[in-house]
Design an enzyme around this catalytic site. Structure first.
Site, PDB file in Angstrom:
ATOM      1  N   SER A  77      -3.455   9.708   1.714  1.00  0.00           N
ATOM      2  CA  SER A  77      -3.823   8.680   0.375  1.00  0.00           C
ATOM      3  C   SER A  77      -4.336   7.580   0.444  1.00  0.00           C
ATOM      4  O   SER A  77      -5.096   6.889  -0.344  1.00  0.00           O
ATOM      5  CB  SER A  77      -2.796   8.990  -0.513  1.00  0.00           C
ATOM      6  OG  SER A  77      -2.475   9.906  -0.983  1.00  0.00           O
ATOM      7  N   SER A 115      -4.295   9.619  -3.031  1.00  0.00           N
ATOM      8  CA  SER A 115      -3.737   9.484  -4.368  1.00  0.00           C
ATOM      9  C   SER A 115      -4.106   8.059  -4.684  1.00  0.00           C
ATOM     10  O   SER A 115      -3.824   7.539  -5.776  1.00  0.00           O
ATOM     11  CB  SER A 115      -2.405   9.690  -4.397  1.00  0.00           C
ATOM     12  OG  SER A 115      -1.579   8.937  -3.482  1.00  0.00           O
ATOM     13  N   LYS A 118      -1.011  -0.759  -5.571  1.00  0.00           N
ATOM     14  CA  LYS A 118      -0.722   0.503  -5.914  1.00  0.00           C
ATOM     15  C   LYS A 118       0.370   0.513  -6.773  1.00  0.00           C
ATOM     16  O   LYS A 118       1.445   0.175  -6.342  1.00  0.00           O
ATOM     17  CB  LYS A 118      -0.777   1.447  -4.871  1.00  0.00           C
ATOM     18  CG  LYS A 118      -0.710   2.979  -5.327  1.00  0.00           C
ATOM     19  CD  LYS A 118      -0.580   3.875  -3.904  1.00  0.00           C
ATOM     20  CE  LYS A 118      -0.726   5.374  -4.391  1.00  0.00           C
ATOM     21  NZ  LYS A 118      -0.606   6.138  -3.276  1.00  0.00           N
TER      22      LYS A 118
END
Ligand code: GLN
Length: 480
Positions: free
Chosen positions: A172, A148, A73
């Protein structure tokens, strides 16, 4: 079957058996990464990934992760590799150090293939708040992958990588895992060092794995946990994380969170979760309904605490030390204002305003202080529940993947996407989402959580259920 269809565990075994090499694995995945119809990736590190794979192939003893590729990420700093946190504020930013969890995986022989798309500074539930365009759900390209960590989830679902890292502040990792039909785990707060994770809300942020199997998620986790002198909130980990093998649930008491199996949850989601809960007894476990009387205050509590911490954390983006810097300001105050007005997107600005207000003099105790007190009540609810049961279960998300644009105009409807995950985050507990079926062709996630440090038991329970469910994790057009 293509190399990209195998789990990470199978890929490692194939390398060790001499049936394939890290270079071959990295090249096979790069081909899918470079043909990125889902916009999972913000940066790809082709040269370095192939060079590292070659190096690993040349070693006399293979490291434990054997040169299997991974995606990271973009909230996690990677030395010399552009790290943006999905924000224009950090466009082109090359960190000077690598996050501890990423460095540990590299040391264990994982090869970083690229950085994945995300909501700006991890604020969002759909990846539509990325400054670099939304990520698409591999199950249906008109729908969001969740967020997210949407790019990390879609990259695994689309078989661009067998596993990836995300971060979870209020859901997330678990929510995008649910919407993309894969496994996603947020460990106990403090299990994994946050050093190098671009901060959103420091008392909630945790890094965790995405994978297509519970065993792969456990394997990745096992190489990341433990104390790091660079993060004072990281914890000594005395019992190593084991790769689970349980096929039964004998003696396991599963608590079903009543408040999260009610009207607010889509019927198709409830049905898929219920049919998994119905398997518990056949596997030797017991099912007990449990109540979390304060869970209903979770969302309100979170949207005071998380923005408050974010407003403080994001103060560092001032256009002086690093990141975006406005081109036209005459005086210092104007420099700050323009830099931040240009660099941050609308959701980030909304959070900064909410948080600054909640922390302002005269209001601090009524908002932030009160939210902290309610957080304690939520933690007590869980402590009471875990006096009766070993794990709790609920849907991960109140709905399946929603359509792009469906919730962008209404922040509150977006915030409600995390209603099932947030109470667990506030309590700092370990939790994971496993795919448990489909509703109208879209994946549904079952969320399991346990007391702090119960990762091993949680993984065993998830593994036994995963086997019983037998979910087919290949979206149409992807994989075998
Ligand atoms: N969707 C929640 C938020 O926007 C949670 C995000 C996260 O866990 N990073 O804050």
């Amino acid at each position: 079957m293509a190399l990209t269809d195998f789990s990470a565990e199978e890929q490692i075994a194939a390398v060790v058996a001499g049936e394939t090499s890290s270079v071959e694995l990295v090249a096979a995945h790069l081909a899918r990464v470079e043909h990125d119809e889902w916009n999972s990736f913000l940066a790809v590190d082709r040269e370095r990934a192939l060079a590292r794979a070659k190096e690993i192939d040349g070693l006399a003893t293979r490291p434990p992760l054997a040169g299997v590729p991974i995606a990271i990420k973009d909230a996690l700093s990677t030395r010399d590799l552009v790290t943006t946190a999905g924000s224009k504020m950090l466009e082109g930013f090359r960190p000077i150090y690598t996050a501890t969890c990423v460095a540990r995986l590299e040391a264990a022989g994982a090869v970083i293939i690229g950085k994945t798309n995300m909501d700006e500074f991890a604020m969002g539930s759909s990846t539509e708040n990325s400054a670099y365009g939304p990520t698409l759900n591999p199950w249906d390209l008109t729908r969001v992958p969740g967020g997210s960590s949407g790019g990390s989830a879609s990259s695994v679902a689309a078989r661009q990588v067998p596993w990836s890292l995300g971060s979870d502040t209020g859901g997330s990792i678990r929510q995008p895992a649910a919407l993309c039909g894969i496994v996603g785990m947020k460990p106990t707060y403090g299990a994994i060092s946050r050093y190098g994770l671009i901060a959103f809300a420091s008392s909630l942020d945790q890094v965790g794995p995405f994978a297509r199997t519970v065993r792969d998620a456990a394997l990745l986790l096992s190489h990341m946990v433990g104390r790091d002198p660079m993060d004072a909130t990281s914890l000594e980990w005395t019992e190593p994380i084991r790769v689970p093998s349980a096929t039964r649930l004998d003696g396991v008491r599963v608590g079903v969170i009543e408040e999260l199996m009610s009207d607010g949850i889509e019927p198709g989601v409830r049905a898929a979760c219920q049919s998994t809960i119905d398997m518990v007894e056949a596997l030797g476990g017991t099912v007990v309904p449990i109540a979390l009387p304060h869970a209903g205050y979770g969302l309100a509590t979170y949207y005071l605490i998380a923005p408050a911490e974010a407003s403080a954390n994001l103060a560092r983006f001032d256009g002086i030390r690093y990141g975006h810097r406005t081109a036209d300001a005459d005086v210092l105050l104007e420099h700050y204002e323009r830099t931040r007005a240009e660099g941050f997107g609308p959701e980030v600005k909304r959070r900064i305003m909410l948080g600054t207000f909640a922390l302002s003099s005269g209001y601090y105790d009524a908002y932030y202080g009160q939210a902290q007190r309610v957080r304690t009540l939520i933690m007590r609810d869980f402590a009471e529940a875990f006096a009766q049961v070993d794990v709790v279960a609920s849907p991960t998300s109140p709905s399946t993947a929603f359509r792009l644009g469906e919730r962008t105009a209404d922040p509150l409807s977006m915030y409600l996407s995390d209603i099932c995950t947030i109470p667990i985050s506030l309590a700092g507990l370990p939790s994971l989402s496993i795919p448990c079926g489909l509703s109208e062709g879209l994946p549904v996630g079952l969320q399991l959580a346990g007391p702090a440090f119960s990762e091993n038991r949680l993984l065993e329970v998830a593994h036994a259920l995963e086997l019983a469910i037998g979910f087919d994790d290949a979206p149409q057009g992807v994989g075998v």
